[in-house]
Motif scaffolding. Structure first.
Motif, PDB file in Angstrom:
ATOM      1  N   ARG A 344       0.777  -0.884  -0.045  1.00 18.51           N
ATOM      2  CA  ARG A 344       0.481   0.139   0.051  1.00 18.51           C
ATOM      3  C   ARG A 344       1.340   1.205  -0.125  1.00 18.51           C
ATOM      4  N   ALA A 345       0.108   2.399  -0.460  1.00 17.79           N
ATOM      5  CA  ALA A 345       1.135   3.819  -0.505  1.00 17.79           C
ATOM      6  C   ALA A 345       1.523   4.285   1.105  1.00 17.79           C
ATOM      7  N   TRP A 346       0.785   3.718   1.600  1.00 19.09           N
ATOM      8  CA  TRP A 346       0.723   4.182   3.402  1.00 19.09           C
ATOM      9  C   TRP A 346       1.685   3.064   4.185  1.00 19.09           C
ATOM     10  N   GLN A 347       2.145   1.820   3.436  1.00 19.04           N
ATOM     11  CA  GLN A 347       2.616   1.086   3.871  1.00 19.04           C
ATOM     12  C   GLN A 347       4.070   1.408   4.845  1.00 19.04           C
ATOM     13  N   PRO A 348       5.232   2.016   4.495  1.00 17.49           N
ATOM     14  CA  PRO A 348       6.244   2.972   4.994  1.00 17.49           C
ATOM     15  C   PRO A 348       5.915   4.008   5.963  1.00 17.49           C
ATOM     16  N   PHE A 349       5.280   4.168   6.203  1.00 14.87           N
ATOM     17  CA  PHE A 349       4.338   5.664   7.038  1.00 14.87           C
ATOM     18  C   PHE A 349       4.123   4.360   8.734  1.00 14.87           C
ATOM     19  N   LEU A 350       2.875   3.409   8.164  1.00 14.55           N
ATOM     20  CA  LEU A 350       2.501   2.542   8.660  1.00 14.55           C
ATOM     21  C   LEU A 350       3.641   2.009   9.215  1.00 14.55           C
ATOM     22  N   LEU A 351       4.886   0.965   9.186  1.00 14.22           N
ATOM     23  CA  LEU A 351       5.854   0.465   9.299  1.00 14.22           C
ATOM     24  C   LEU A 351       6.620   1.343  10.507  1.00 14.22           C
ATOM     25  N   ILE A 352       6.323   2.708  10.040  1.00 19.70           N
ATOM     26  CA  ILE A 352       7.845   3.574  11.032  1.00 19.70           C
ATOM     27  C   ILE A 352       7.076   4.075  11.999  1.00 19.70           C
ATOM     28  N   ALA A 353       5.351   3.808  12.129  1.00 18.22           N
ATOM     29  CA  ALA A 353       5.041   4.581  13.221  1.00 18.22           C
ATOM     30  C   ALA A 353       4.847   3.269  14.539  1.00 18.22           C
ATOM     31  N   TRP A 354       4.418   2.085  13.463  1.00 19.59           N
ATOM     32  CA  TRP A 354       4.288   0.338  14.368  1.00 19.59           C
ATOM     33  C   TRP A 354       5.652  -0.099  15.586  1.00 19.59           C
ATOM     34  N   VAL A 355       6.763   1.036  14.650  1.00 22.04           N
ATOM     35  CA  VAL A 355       8.058   0.523  15.436  1.00 22.04           C
ATOM     36  C   VAL A 355       7.616   1.846  16.352  1.00 22.04           C
ATOM     37  N   GLY A 356       8.013   2.496  15.853  1.00 24.85           N
ATOM     38  CA  GLY A 356       8.225   3.726  17.021  1.00 24.85           C
ATOM     39  C   GLY A 356       6.829   3.533  18.852  1.00 24.85           C
ATOM     40  N   LEU A 357       5.453   2.878  17.882  1.00 24.85           N
ATOM     41  CA  LEU A 357       4.848   2.718  19.144  1.00 24.85           C
ATOM     42  C   LEU A 357       5.435   1.725  19.830  1.00 24.85           C
ATOM     43  N   LEU A 358       5.471   0.739  19.603  1.00 24.97           N
ATOM     44  CA  LEU A 358       6.277  -0.546  20.292  1.00 24.97           C
ATOM     45  C   LEU A 358       7.705  -0.333  20.963  1.00 24.97           C
ATOM     46  N   GLY A 359       8.307   0.623  20.133  1.00 20.24           N
ATOM     47  CA  GLY A 359       9.660   0.707  21.007  1.00 20.24           C
ATOM     48  C   GLY A 359       9.014   2.107  22.527  1.00 20.24           C
ATOM     49  N   HIS A 360       8.331   2.839  22.241  1.00 18.77           N
ATOM     50  CA  HIS A 360       7.291   2.941  23.082  1.00 18.77           C
ATOM     51  C   HIS A 360       6.566   3.151  24.459  1.00 18.77           C
ATOM     52  N   THR A 361       5.816   1.087  23.625  1.00 22.27           N
ATOM     53  CA  THR A 361       5.549   0.831  25.311  1.00 22.27           C
ATOM     54  C   THR A 361       6.864   0.605  25.722  1.00 22.27           C
ATOM     55  N   LEU A 362       7.542  -0.036  25.125  1.00 21.46           N
ATOM     56  CA  LEU A 362       8.624  -1.047  26.171  1.00 21.46           C
ATOM     57  C   LEU A 362       9.314  -0.083  26.653  1.00 21.46           C
ATOM     58  N   LEU A 363       9.509   1.830  26.288  1.00 24.93           N
ATOM     59  CA  LEU A 363      10.249   2.995  26.989  1.00 24.93           C
ATOM     60  C   LEU A 363       9.237   3.074  28.750  1.00 24.93           C
ATOM     61  N   GLY A 364       7.697   2.111  27.922  1.00 25.43           N
ATOM     62  CA  GLY A 364       6.773   2.399  29.181  1.00 25.43           C
ATOM     63  C   GLY A 364       7.054   1.356  30.027  1.00 25.43           C
ATOM     64  N   PHE A 365       7.426   0.918  30.486  1.00 25.11           N
ATOM     65  CA  PHE A 365       8.420  -0.194  31.600  1.00 25.11           C
ATOM     66  C   PHE A 365       8.724   0.969  32.465  1.00 25.11           C
ATOM     67  N   ILE A 366       9.806   1.588  31.861  1.00 21.67           N
ATOM     68  CA  ILE A 366      10.334   2.642  33.284  1.00 21.67           C
ATOM     69  C   ILE A 366      10.422   4.271  32.958  1.00 21.67           C
ATOM     70  N   ILE A 367       9.026   4.686  32.263  1.00 24.67           N
ATOM     71  CA  ILE A 367       9.147   5.942  32.195  1.00 24.67           C
ATOM     72  C   ILE A 367       7.332   6.072  32.244  1.00 24.67           C
ATOM     73  N   ASP A 368       7.140   7.033  32.430  1.00 28.74           N
ATOM     74  CA  ASP A 368       5.215   7.608  31.874  1.00 28.74           C
ATOM     75  C   ASP A 368       5.387   7.876  30.570  1.00 28.74           C
ATOM     76  N   THR A 369       4.319   7.801  30.127  1.00 24.88           N
ATOM     77  CA  THR A 369       3.929   8.298  28.868  1.00 24.88           C
ATOM     78  C   THR A 369       2.661   8.613  28.313  1.00 24.88           C
ATOM     79  N   ASP A 370       1.878   8.522  29.508  1.00 24.42           N
ATOM     80  CA  ASP A 370       0.363   9.302  29.317  1.00 24.42           C
ATOM     81  C   ASP A 370       0.137  10.692  28.669  1.00 24.42           C
ATOM     82  N   HIS A 371       1.180  11.339  29.161  1.00 23.04           N
ATOM     83  CA  HIS A 371       1.073  12.885  28.163  1.00 23.04           C
ATOM     84  C   HIS A 371       2.229  13.186  27.205  1.00 23.04           C
ATOM     85  N   TRP A 372       2.643  12.024  26.660  1.00 23.01           N
ATOM     86  CA  TRP A 372       3.730  12.710  25.450  1.00 23.01           C
ATOM     87  C   TRP A 372       2.828  12.640  24.367  1.00 23.01           C
ATOM     88  N   ARG A 373       2.854  13.772  24.187  1.00 24.77           N
ATOM     89  CA  ARG A 373       2.325  14.490  23.006  1.00 24.77           C
ATOM     90  C   ARG A 373       2.600  13.395  21.648  1.00 24.77           C
TER      91      ARG A 373
END
Length: 425
Positions: A344-373
């Protein structure tokens, strides 16, 4: 009519681009980002924003998460600034829903978002490094001797820079050879910004994010030549990064701070009532408090915030909030992974956002992310792509992101003009 439509499309992109730019300038709450978005969201809703069934799970779970916070507030004897805190939480939830809905209507907005994010990352990185090296008048862009850019906390500044790093890396790896040098310059600037944040979480997020980005690209592209290209560029990038770090470590102040920050466990992590000790106490307390103990009460009780998004959800949003956040993360990552490798045309952006979201989910084990824009922006991007796939499956969108049939009128089109167009269709 075509000229008017073109101008309105440009205005829509500019409005979203400015929103993403402002997300990189957060020194206090409410930030300029909130003030701008509180106008943009209702305006866009008034002139064309529509929700869809495909993003309904995100809407429901974000609302129930915030309802959990409101219920948790009922157990507090004194509210302090809790109402403002929850108002920001609810607003950020609406921002994720907004981005998802806009992307569903306009797939081309994804590119606008990443370009604006990259520009914001370059500007805030330059300011942060300038402040770190003592440029007169720019000391406000540092904190604790670390670069913060136009953020209050270096531990938020660093992770904010990782998604544009992944975007530029993707463009370097998959783009034409003649454009590599041009794209490598902002990439180096942003990576240095991450380094000078001296955020261990950001460093780990960068390493994990780059490894996952390249790994998923290898899985997606079967060409041996392309895989060889990734290998060569990866080795060259590691070598360049190593040389850059070795050079800056020759500066005594940088070397000293790096030595301190590179330790896996800091003084405030271990020991009595350190970070890990507080986590244990908090999870035990959560078993006795279904509604939590009230937003921000944990820090007032033990002297430091939770520094763990899962514990934060239990303490500030109760069991309902925790369950909502958990389900939202599972559905977001699962739904994105399911459609990750479709052409799909949007596949590269999905890949970047998905990797970023997974990484921030893991980061959430050592920091609060509920107010990160930017966390909510990543969330909106993933769900926006999920909604685009739903449109594709329904036959109203092709793989290039173009509407099949008569395109929907853009936001801010005159209502009378839209009505005439609909009658003519």
């Amino acid at each position: 009519m075509a000229a008017q439509r073109h101008l309105l499309n440009l205005a829509a992109k500019a409005a979203i681009g400015l929103a993403v730019l402002l997300a990189g300038f957060v020194k206090f709450e409410p930030a300029p980002y909130e003030l701008y978005m509180v106008v943009l969201i209702p305006l866009w809703a008034l002139f064309g924003l529509r929700l869809s069934v495909s993003i309904a799970p995100l809407v429901v779970l974000l609302i129930t998460f915030n309802v959990g916070g409101m219920l948790s507030m009922l157990v507090m004897d004194k509210l302090y600034n809790t109402p403002l805190y929850l108002a920001v939480s609810l607003f950020l939830a609406f921002s994720a829903i907004f981005y998802a809905a806009v992307i569903r209507q306009r797939p081309d907005i994804l590119k606008t978002i990443m370009i604006a994010w990259t520009l914001s990352g370059v500007v805030t990185s330059i300011l942060g490094m300038a402040g770190f090296f003592g440029v007169p008048g720019l000391g406000l862009f540092t904190r604790y001797g670390r670069a913060t850019g136009v953020f209050e906390d270096p531990n938020v500044f660093g992770p904010f820079l990782v998604p544009p790093t992944l975007y530029l890396l993707h463009r370097v790896v998959t783009g034409p050879v003649h454009a590599m040098a041009v794209r490598a310059i902002p990439l180096i600037i942003i990576v240095l910004g991450i380094f000078f944040s001296f955020s261990r979480g950001a460093w780990g997020l960068l390493v994990i994010g780059v490894a996952m980005e390249l790994g998923l690209l290898l899985l997606h592209h079967r060409s041996g030549l392309f895989r060889l290209r990734i290998l060569i560029l990866g080795l060259a990038g590691v070598a360049l990064l190593g040389i850059s770090v070795a050079v800056v470590l020759q500066i005594p102040a940088v070397s000293e701070l790096f030595t301190v920050r590179a330790r896996l466990v800091q003084d405030y992590d271990g020991g009595h009532l350190g970070r890990f000790d507080r986590h244990i106490l908090g999870f035990k307390l959560a078993l006795e408090k279904p509604l939590g103990i009230g937003p921000l009460s944990f820090g007032r009780m033990l002297g430091e915030d939770t520094h763990n998004i899962w514990l934060k959800a239990l303490m500030d949003y109760g069991w309902l909030g925790f369950a909502s956040w958990f389900l939202m993360i599972v559905l977001s990552l699962g739904g994105g992974l399911k459609i990750m490798f479709r052409e799909r045309a949007w596949q590269p952006f999905l890949l970047i956002a998905w990797v970023g979201l997974l990484g921030h989910t893991l980061l959430g084990f050592i920091i609060d992310t509920d107010h990160w824009r930017h966390f909510y922006l990543l969330l909106g991007m993933v769900w926006g792509c999920i909604a685009l796939e739903a449109r594709f499956q329904a036959g109203t969108l092709d793989a290039e992101g173009k509407t099949i049939g008569r395109p929907a009128p853009p936001p801010w089109t005159n209502r009378r003009v839209r009505k005439i167009e609909e009658q003519q269709a």
